[in-house]
Design a protein around this motif. Structure first.
Motif, short mmCIF file in Angstrom:
data_model
loop_
_atom_site.label_atom_id
_atom_site.label_comp_id
_atom_site.label_asym_id
_atom_site.label_seq_id
_atom_site.Cartn_x
_atom_site.Cartn_y
_atom_site.Cartn_z
N GLY A 31 3.20 -2.70 7.29
CA GLY A 31 3.39 -1.89 5.85
C GLY A 31 4.73 -1.72 5.96
O GLY A 31 5.35 -1.59 7.23
N THR A 32 5.40 -1.34 5.08
CA THR A 32 6.38 -1.34 4.84
C THR A 32 6.44 0.15 4.00
O THR A 32 5.66 0.88 3.34
N GLY A 33 8.21 0.86 4.43
CA GLY A 33 8.43 2.21 3.75
C GLY A 33 7.45 2.80 4.17
O GLY A 33 6.95 2.97 5.34
N HIS A 34 6.72 4.08 3.27
CA HIS A 34 5.61 4.85 4.09
C HIS A 34 4.16 4.09 4.43
O HIS A 34 3.62 4.85 4.78
N SER A 35 3.63 3.01 4.10
CA SER A 35 2.44 1.84 4.27
C SER A 35 2.46 1.66 5.83
O SER A 35 1.83 0.74 6.23
N GLU A 36 4.22 1.30 6.73
CA GLU A 36 4.01 1.55 7.80
C GLU A 36 3.11 2.64 8.82
O GLU A 36 2.73 2.20 9.62
N ALA A 37 2.80 4.14 8.23
CA ALA A 37 2.49 4.15 9.05
C ALA A 37 0.96 4.30 9.40
O ALA A 37 0.18 4.32 9.95
N LEU A 38 0.36 3.32 8.54
CA LEU A 38 -0.73 2.71 8.53
C LEU A 38 -1.04 1.97 9.39
O LEU A 38 -1.92 1.14 10.81
N ALA A 39 -0.03 0.99 9.97
CA ALA A 39 0.77 0.04 10.96
C ALA A 39 0.73 1.31 12.13
O ALA A 39 -0.48 0.07 13.84
N MET A 40 0.96 1.92 12.40
CA MET A 40 0.92 3.54 13.50
C MET A 40 -0.31 3.63 13.79
O MET A 40 -0.46 4.07 15.06
N GLU A 41 -1.11 3.47 12.23
CA GLU A 41 -2.92 4.34 12.57
C GLU A 41 -3.01 3.17 13.58
O GLU A 41 -4.01 3.36 14.47
N ILE A 42 -2.98 2.04 13.02
CA ILE A 42 -4.00 0.38 14.12
C ILE A 42 -3.36 0.15 15.33
O ILE A 42 -3.47 -0.28 16.08
N ALA A 43 -2.05 -0.19 15.21
CA ALA A 43 -1.60 -0.30 16.87
C ALA A 43 -0.61 0.44 17.56
O ALA A 43 0.00 1.47 16.86
N GLY A 44 -0.91 0.61 18.99
CA GLY A 44 -0.49 1.44 19.95
C GLY A 44 -1.05 3.28 19.56
O GLY A 44 -0.29 3.83 20.44
N VAL B 274 3.51 15.69 -7.88
CA VAL B 274 3.64 15.51 -5.94
C VAL B 274 2.21 15.80 -5.51
O VAL B 274 0.72 15.63 -6.34
N GLY B 275 2.54 15.60 -4.43
CA GLY B 275 1.03 15.92 -3.68
C GLY B 275 0.41 13.97 -3.57
O GLY B 275 -0.54 14.00 -4.11
N ALA B 276 1.39 13.10 -2.98
CA ALA B 276 1.41 11.38 -2.40
C ALA B 276 -0.13 11.66 -1.50
O ALA B 276 -0.29 12.57 -0.53
N VAL B 277 -1.44 10.94 -2.24
CA VAL B 277 -2.07 10.35 -0.86
C VAL B 277 -2.13 9.61 -0.28
O VAL B 277 -3.27 9.27 0.77
N SER B 278 -1.61 8.23 -0.84
CA SER B 278 -2.23 6.63 -0.24
C SER B 278 -2.30 6.43 1.26
O SER B 278 -2.73 6.24 2.10
N SER B 279 -1.13 7.71 2.49
CA SER B 279 -0.61 7.35 3.68
C SER B 279 -1.67 7.87 4.20
O SER B 279 -2.75 7.44 5.36
N ILE B 280 -3.18 9.59 4.03
CA ILE B 280 -3.94 10.01 4.43
C ILE B 280 -5.21 9.04 4.25
O ILE B 280 -5.99 8.68 5.09
N THR B 281 -5.39 8.50 2.87
CA THR B 281 -6.74 7.08 2.17
C THR B 281 -6.35 6.52 3.06
O THR B 281 -7.59 5.76 3.79
N ALA B 282 -5.19 6.29 3.89
CA ALA B 282 -5.07 4.50 4.22
C ALA B 282 -5.06 4.95 5.98
O ALA B 282 -5.87 3.78 6.75
N ALA B 283 -4.80 5.97 6.46
CA ALA B 283 -5.64 6.64 7.96
C ALA B 283 -7.37 6.82 8.04
O ALA B 283 -6.82 5.47 8.44
N LEU B 284 -7.57 6.98 6.75
CA LEU B 284 -8.56 7.53 7.36
C LEU B 284 -9.33 5.47 7.01
O LEU B 284 -10.31 5.42 8.18
N LEU B 285 -9.28 4.67 6.42
CA LEU B 285 -9.29 3.54 6.63
C LEU B 285 -9.42 3.10 7.67
O LEU B 285 -9.88 1.92 8.20
N ALA B 286 -8.19 2.90 7.92
CA ALA B 286 -7.70 2.00 9.46
C ALA B 286 -9.05 2.76 10.58
O ALA B 286 -9.28 2.04 11.42
#
Length: 249
Positions: free
Chosen positions: A48-61, A189-201
């Protein structure tokens, strides 16, 4: 809707419930692909790039996660590819050319599976990387915002978006622009994509582990490194995938 922590929580709670309900079949299909790959001695590569990198961190390690996972980042071209640090910046994710160097640096095997996250799904590096993944015959799971992606043009020369290339597309439920609470003068204000992506991961990981357990396998799952014997447990599992997974970047 007024600006308050309570109203943001209400929006997040509703969005998470909607995503969990609407994406349940996609989560199961993603888990099927990943469980099959792991059974075939594959590794999960997450990018993932930008804030979507948080998804990769949820998946790996991470604790409670699967060991055969590898996190891909744009900075890999510097850390592992020898490029100067000056190449890094907010525009790099828009450059399709960097995807080729990134893919070359991935310790990939034929049985591996990829999970890519991009809220917009339109930037050149992500779309080109997804293209390379499919050209090499790997299963591809995408996490993106259907609403946002559907309202913006692709930045890739082909005109394609991440969702056009994936075998399984999971909608993170984020609105156009990601943020949820409108401001009086415009914007939100109040983004949600990082939270829901973490849920899906995490849902995917749980479903993958369930499939491995049901098949009589012992799932290779991390313990927290901050509990007694955690390091020994984790290092023993990581040794099975020496040279195929990276940690610490």
């Amino acid at each position: 809707m007024t600006l308050s922590a309570e109203n943001y929580l209400a929006v997040v709670t509703e969005t998470m419930a909607r995503v969990a309900a609407e994406q349940s079949e996609g989560v199961r299909r993603a888990a099927d692909l990943i469980a099959a790959a792991l059974t075939d001695d594959g590794v999960i590569h997450a990018f993932g790039t930008g804030h979507s990198e948080a998804l990769a961190m949820e998946i790996a390690g991470r604790a409670g996660g699967l060991v055969p996972t590898n996190r891909i980042s744009l900075r890999d071209v510097v850390l592992h590819g020898g490029a100067p640090a000056s190449v890094l910046g907010p525009m790099l994710e828009r450059d399709p050319a960097v995807a080729h160097r990134l893919y070359e640096l991935v310790p990939v095997s034929p049985s591996d599976v990829f999970v890519l996250a991009s809220n917009s799904g339109v930037n050149g590096a992500m779309v080109e990387f997804a293209t390379l993944v499919k050209e090499h015959g790997h299963p591809l799971i995408a996490i993106t915002s259907r609403e946002h992606s559907g309202q913006v043009p692709s930045r890739h020369p082909s005109g394609r978006k991440l969702a056009d290339l994936a075998d399984v597309v999971l909608d993170n439920g984020a609105p156009y622009g990601d943020a949820t609470l409108p401001l009086p003068g415009g914007g939100a204000v109040g983004a949600v994509s990082s939270i829901t992506a973490a849920l899906l991961a995490q849902q995917i990981v749980v479903e993958v582990v369930r499939r491995l357990v049901d098949a009589g396998q012992t799932p290779p799952v991390y313990l927290s490194a901050n509990i007694p014997a955690g390091d020994d447990h984790n290092h023993a599992l990581e040794a099975r995938y020496a040279g195929r997974i990276r940690r610490g970047s």
